[in-house]
Motif scaffolding. Structure first.
Motif, PDB file in Angstrom:
ATOM      1  N   ASN A 144     -16.977  -2.075  -1.822  1.00 34.73           N
ATOM      2  CA  ASN A 144     -15.786  -2.189  -2.658  1.00 34.73           C
ATOM      3  C   ASN A 144     -15.715  -3.583  -3.278  1.00 34.73           C
ATOM      4  OD1 ASN A 144     -13.315  -1.684  -3.858  1.00 34.73           O
ATOM      5  ND2 ASN A 144     -12.145  -2.223  -2.027  1.00 34.73           N
ATOM      6  N   ARG A 164      -5.859   2.108   1.682  1.00 40.01           N
ATOM      7  CA  ARG A 164      -7.307   2.197   1.875  1.00 40.01           C
ATOM      8  C   ARG A 164      -8.094   2.322   0.575  1.00 40.01           C
ATOM      9  NH1 ARG A 164      -9.669   5.492   6.855  1.00 40.01           N
ATOM     10  NH2 ARG A 164     -11.406   4.161   6.194  1.00 40.01           N
ATOM     11  N   SER A 165      -7.433   2.262  -0.558  1.00 40.07           N
ATOM     12  CA  SER A 165      -8.171   2.287  -1.817  1.00 40.07           C
ATOM     13  C   SER A 165      -8.397   0.879  -2.363  1.00 40.07           C
ATOM     14  CB  SER A 165      -7.423   3.122  -2.860  1.00 40.07           C
ATOM     15  OG  SER A 165      -6.191   2.532  -3.200  1.00 40.07           O
ATOM     16  N   ARG A 166      -7.602  -0.092  -1.905  1.00 37.47           N
ATOM     17  CA  ARG A 166      -7.764  -1.485  -2.292  1.00 37.47           C
ATOM     18  C   ARG A 166      -7.584  -2.365  -1.057  1.00 37.47           C
ATOM     19  NH1 ARG A 166      -9.170   1.228  -5.611  1.00 37.47           N
ATOM     20  NH2 ARG A 166      -8.644   1.340  -7.818  1.00 37.47           N
ATOM     21  N   ASP A 213     -14.708  -0.944   3.281  1.00 32.28           N
ATOM     22  CA  ASP A 213     -15.744  -0.450   2.386  1.00 32.28           C
ATOM     23  C   ASP A 213     -16.580  -1.633   1.922  1.00 32.28           C
ATOM     24  OD1 ASP A 213     -17.355   0.777   0.593  1.00 32.28           O
ATOM     25  OD2 ASP A 213     -15.770   1.521  -0.716  1.00 32.28           O
ATOM     26  N   GLU A 233       0.828  -1.213   0.000  1.00 28.79           N
ATOM     27  CA  GLU A 233       0.000   0.000   0.000  1.00 28.79           C
ATOM     28  C   GLU A 233       0.857   1.256   0.000  1.00 28.79           C
ATOM     29  OE1 GLU A 233      -3.902  -1.305   2.520  1.00 28.79           O
ATOM     30  OE2 GLU A 233      -1.999  -1.317   3.598  1.00 28.79           O
ATOM     31  N   ASN A 253       1.229   3.442  -3.267  1.00 31.10           N
ATOM     32  CA  ASN A 253       0.311   4.552  -2.971  1.00 31.10           C
ATOM     33  C   ASN A 253      -1.143   4.119  -3.123  1.00 31.10           C
ATOM     34  OD1 ASN A 253      -0.362   7.174  -2.212  1.00 31.10           O
ATOM     35  ND2 ASN A 253      -0.389   7.918  -4.326  1.00 31.10           N
ATOM     36  N   LEU A 254      -1.506   3.025  -2.424  1.00 29.67           N
ATOM     37  CA  LEU A 254      -2.848   2.460  -2.544  1.00 29.67           C
ATOM     38  C   LEU A 254      -3.541   2.303  -1.200  1.00 29.67           C
ATOM     39  CD1 LEU A 254      -2.122  -0.373  -5.152  1.00 29.67           C
ATOM     40  CD2 LEU A 254      -3.327   1.770  -5.574  1.00 29.67           C
ATOM     41  N   SER A 290     -18.576   5.181 -11.422  1.00 28.89           N
ATOM     42  CA  SER A 290     -17.186   5.359 -11.036  1.00 28.89           C
ATOM     43  C   SER A 290     -16.677   6.670 -11.603  1.00 28.89           C
ATOM     44  CB  SER A 290     -16.331   4.192 -11.551  1.00 28.89           C
ATOM     45  OG  SER A 290     -16.274   4.209 -12.962  1.00 28.89           O
ATOM     46  N   GLU A 297      -5.191  -2.134 -13.427  1.00 35.10           N
ATOM     47  CA  GLU A 297      -4.322  -1.646 -12.357  1.00 35.10           C
ATOM     48  C   GLU A 297      -3.031  -2.447 -12.291  1.00 35.10           C
ATOM     49  OE1 GLU A 297      -7.831  -0.112  -9.324  1.00 35.10           O
ATOM     50  OE2 GLU A 297      -6.861  -2.040  -9.020  1.00 35.10           O
TER      51      GLU A 297
END
Length: 857
Positions: free
Chosen positions: A798, A400-402, A795, A393, A397-398, A852, A808
């Motif tokens: 998600n 809490r986004s994945r 999430d 992460e 730079n990820l 999105s 990605e």
């Protein structure tokens, strides 16, 4: 021509044809109508931008019509009617209702296909209502009917798996399976998911059967040896796939058990906080939070188990009033430390927190109730939750986004284990009953994964375990890739040790569900060698001309692709909230070389290896490329590029009858290069200059200035040293101004002083001024140890989107090659930058989920 006449004409055309072209005209018209400005940039289900997020209506690009057509086709074929907007909403304009009406009409055929599944859904509801009643009424004869039915089903599946077919028949059968899987994948409930699992198992087992019976070249020693290696890796992957389905088929999703209203009936609990070489600032908040656990104080005892024997720890424990235990030696590392504490304390239950895991005040009230309900319960585990990014992460730079790497285990697998009474002890954030723990000799010391081995011993004695999937403590993730790999190497070595010295398939005390869950956990950490085989297998043909799969390329595609597609579709359905598609390959590739060695040694010499402590609370003062860690990836990349070059040469000058085989192997190499590029990308450590990690929140507060002004504000993040606030009035506070803000700790409000260090419009950054121990304790109670501190962190919406995940992973792989070029051949870096730009541009042609933001990363 008037607008109404335009609209009537297009509506008549759409009515006659309901074609994609007519729908395209309708949507294009929406872009041109001046009185439909609310559509532009809107995220309402009645807006153009909602359904076409990759298209900016204010800045149209030359290929936007192609993007529009592709998106329309995807919406018609793959998006369910439930996702369409309601065309009966009276508040919408006539134009919007008409657009929605014709969109729904164009999807009528798809709707009719979906209606074929209604009997399945009714059957699912009927089964869910009557399962318990039927299970109680099954007679002896009824049992035989059930077994006979299952036998017939298994015989039918056996015929499907083993019957030989021509290529055409094979393709038709697998297309039928694929159609069923695509139809049911969006239907909620367990029955459709189980159907997808059965289809996946059938298709994958048919592939394995074909591989074993039709694809080995017994006439060539080299081909046979390499082919058997690949087949062994595929058999391993097939075994893990099936065990994973068994493990996660029906997560228990246990709820909280209420405690008695009379607190005198609550048991006594000892809280252990083991530490060795961690700095005091890492352990301090855990100690202060443990003191605020809501439990009768006469029945709660907190102990810091300091294997580092440090004077500052002893002084701090004396200052705050908690127990401090040391021992004369450090035998058996953490397990020995905990076992020594068992001899020095007397609580009925033991709660263990790693020294960086900060508990919430509700931890015991949510967990201990299950012990009072089930006398055989010896262990209850809660998730390991992390408020700092792990190396994947952070370096990508990820955060809490994945879903992170551990989310699958703590979010799904442990819940699935709970159904089989096989939840593992994970070393922290757990409650254990003293009696059963002492009965098995305390924490296991025979292996370096003392936690899982202890749980296995408890299960062998007939005790139960439980998993409560509610984060009630949070800590620090591993901070560098080297530390992360070191931690996983210890886990892998320990699981291999247990597999050798206390194999769950042997011995007494376990049911078959427990045996299979433990087996899957142990086999998973043996994936190093199979992963390396998959990364190098296509090179055997491209470099050596060796046929690992002795069959025509068209047959390989007809059997292998459905196996891969169904496995990914089913895992996307079952694991989508907890791990996105294609990310598992990158995680496993990063670890493959490093866990291959310790697991191999442990299988042959299980008593070798020692416990290593994972460092926490450090800094990365500058970004750097970890050369030592990345060497295996770089070597594999070089080998793959060499194979790629030979493959291109074979396409140009090789035999024509090998064309399809070369293409398949080149595609395999391309995929491997993408995954290896991701591994290289993670090896570049991102800069980390904050010892205290900021935690994002949205909590109302009040700010009081020295001048007596009071403002409503929102706390947007906090750490143990500082906070960030947003205040409605810009520049309400000035640099270096000292102010007070109020939060709630439990039900009581508490105030804290802070000094402003930055101001930007409505945003204020401040340093905390916590001068007393009581102020520090209150701040921990109002932030880190709140009962709801970590609820909602995950999430729930998600869901996995395989197309987005593939985009990605490819982008990350290209980023890895850019970073590698920067280190080895800087003049090539711009080429990979252009490749990334080209890829990002190409992905804009792919369909995207409605609603999105149309962004890749």
């Amino acid at each position: 021509m008037m607008l109404t006449e335009h609209w009537r004409q297009w509506r008549r055309q759409a009515t006659r044809g309901s074609s994609i072209v007519h729908l395209l005209i309708i949507y294009a018209h929406a872009l041109l109508v001046n009185d439909q400005q609310p559509l532009r940039g809107s995220h309402s289900k009645y807006s153009f931008h909602y359904w076409f997020p990759q298209i900016n209506v204010n800045h149209l690009r030359p290929l936007d019509p192609i993007r529009m057509v592709i998106q329309l086709l995807w919406l018609m074929l793959f998006k369910g009617p439930s996702e369409l907007p309601d065309n009966t909403v009276a508040t919408q304009s006539r134009f919007r209702r008409s657009v929605t009406h014709y969109k729904n009409k164009a999807l009528m055929r798809y709707k009719s296909l979906r209606r074929l599944l209604l009997p399945i859904k009714r059957w699912q509801r009927r089964i869910s209502k009557k399962t318990i009643a039927l299970s109680a009424e099954i007679t002896w004869a009824g049992g035989w009917v059930l077994y006979l039915t299952l036998a017939v089903i298994l015989i039918g599946l056996g015929l499907i798996i083993t019957i030989p077919m021509a290529t055409g028949a094979q393709v038709i059968m697998l297309l039928a399976f694929w159609s069923v899987a695509m139809w049911v994948r969006d239907i909620p409930g367990r029955i459709p998911m189980m159907l997808m699992m059965i289809i996946s198992i059938t298709v994958s087992t048919r592939y394995i059967w074909w591989r074993v019976t039709h694809t080995l070249n017994w006439d060539s020693g080299l081909n046979l040896t390499l082919g058997l290696l690949l087949l062994a890796a595929e058999l391993y992957a097939w075994t893990i796939l099936i065990l994973g389905y068994i493990q996660t088929a029906w997560p228990l999703q246990r709820k909280v058990a209420q405690l008695p209203a009379d607190t005198s009936l609550w048991p006594s609990v000892d809280v252990y906080i083991p530490t060795y070489n961690e700095p005091l600032h890492v352990v301090r908040n855990t100690i202060l939070a443990a003191q605020q656990i809501e439990w009768p104080q006469e029945k709660l005892n907190i102990y810091v188990l300091d294997d580092g024997k440090r004077a500052d720890f002893k002084a701090f424990c004396a200052e705050v009033g908690v127990g401090y235990l040391i021992r004369p030696n450090n035998y058996h590392a953490k397990a020995g430390n905990l076992n020594h504490a068992l001899t020095q304390t007397s609580g009925e239950y033991i709660t263990i927190f790693d020294c960086d895991h900060i508990p919430t005040r509700s931890f015991l009230q949510l967990t201990v109730g299950w012990f009072l309900r089930d006398p055989k319960l010896a262990l209850l585990q809660t998730p390991h939750h992390f408020f700092s990014p792990d190396p994947f992460e952070k370096n990508l730079n990820l955060f809490r986004s994945r879903p992170n790497e551990g989310e699958l285990f703590y979010g799904l697998i442990q819940d699935g284990n709970d159904l089989w009474n096989a939840s593992f002890f994970c070393g922290s954030c757990a409650v254990l009953k003293r009696g059963p723990l002492e009965e098995v000799g305390g924490i296991a010391v025979e292996t370096v994964t003392e936690d899982a081995h202890t749980a296995l011993k408890l299960h062998r004695r007939g005790y139960s375990s439980a998993y409560l999937n509610i984060p009630q403590a949070a800590g620090l993730a591993t901070e560098t890739l080297a530390a992360h790999i070191g931690q996983r190497m210890r886990w892998a070595r320990g699981m291999a040790q247990i597999f050798r010295i206390d194999n769950p398939l042997r011995g007494k005390g376990l049911n078959w569900g427990q045996r299979l869950c433990y087996l899957n956990a142990m086999l998973y950490f043996l994936n190093g060698l199979p992963r390396l085989i998959f990364l190098t297998a296509p090179l055997a043909f491209l470099l050596l001309g060796s046929y690992l799969v002795f069959a025509p390329a068209i047959m390989i595609a007809a059997y292998a692709l459905p196996h891969i597609i169904h496995a990914n579709l089913t895992n996307s359905r079952t694991q989508g909230r907890f791990r996105n598609s294609f990310w598992a390959e990158m995680y496993e590739t990063v670890l493959a070389w490093y866990i291959f060695r310790p697991t191999t040694v442990a299988l042959f010499a299980p008593h070798k290896g020692k416990f290593n402590v994972t460092a926490k609370g450090g800094l990365t003062e500058r970004s750097f490329f970890d050369w030592k860690i990345s060497v295996p990836y770089v070597v594999l990349v070089a080998m793959s590029f060499t194979g790629l070059g030979f493959g291109i040469w074979r396409l140009a000058y090789g035999p024509e009858d090998q064309f399809l085989t070369v293409i398949l192997n080149l595609l395999w190499v391309f995929y491997n290069l993408i995954i290896l590029g991701g591994a290289v990308a993670v090896a570049e450590e991102a800069r980390q200059v904050r010892v205290a990690h900021r935690i994002a929140v949205q909590r109302p507060t009040h700010v009081l200035t020295k001048g007596g002004h009071r403002y409503h504000a929102t706390l947007v993040d906090y750490s143990e040293h500082g906070v960030a606030l947003t205040i409605k009035y810009p520049h309400a506070l000035a640099i270096d101004e000292v102010f007070q803000f109020t939060l709630t700790a439990g039900e009581r409000p508490v105030s804290f002083r802070a000094r402003v260090i930055s101001v930007r419009d409505q945003s204020v950054g401040a340093i905390l001024l916590l001068n007393t121990l009581e102020e520090q304790r209150n701040f921990v109670g109002a932030t880190f140890s709140r009962a709801d501190a970590w609820l909602g962190w995950r999430d729930a919406d998600n869901l996995d989107q395989p197309i987005r995940s593939l985009r990605e992973v490819v982008a990350i792989g290209l980023r890895g090659y850019q970073r590698m070029a920067k280190q080895f051949v800087p003049f090539l870096e711009p080429i990979f930058v252009h490749f990334q730009t080209l890829w990002l541009w190409l992905t804009t042609l792919l369909p995207q989920r409605p609603g999105s933001r149309g962004e890749l990363l």
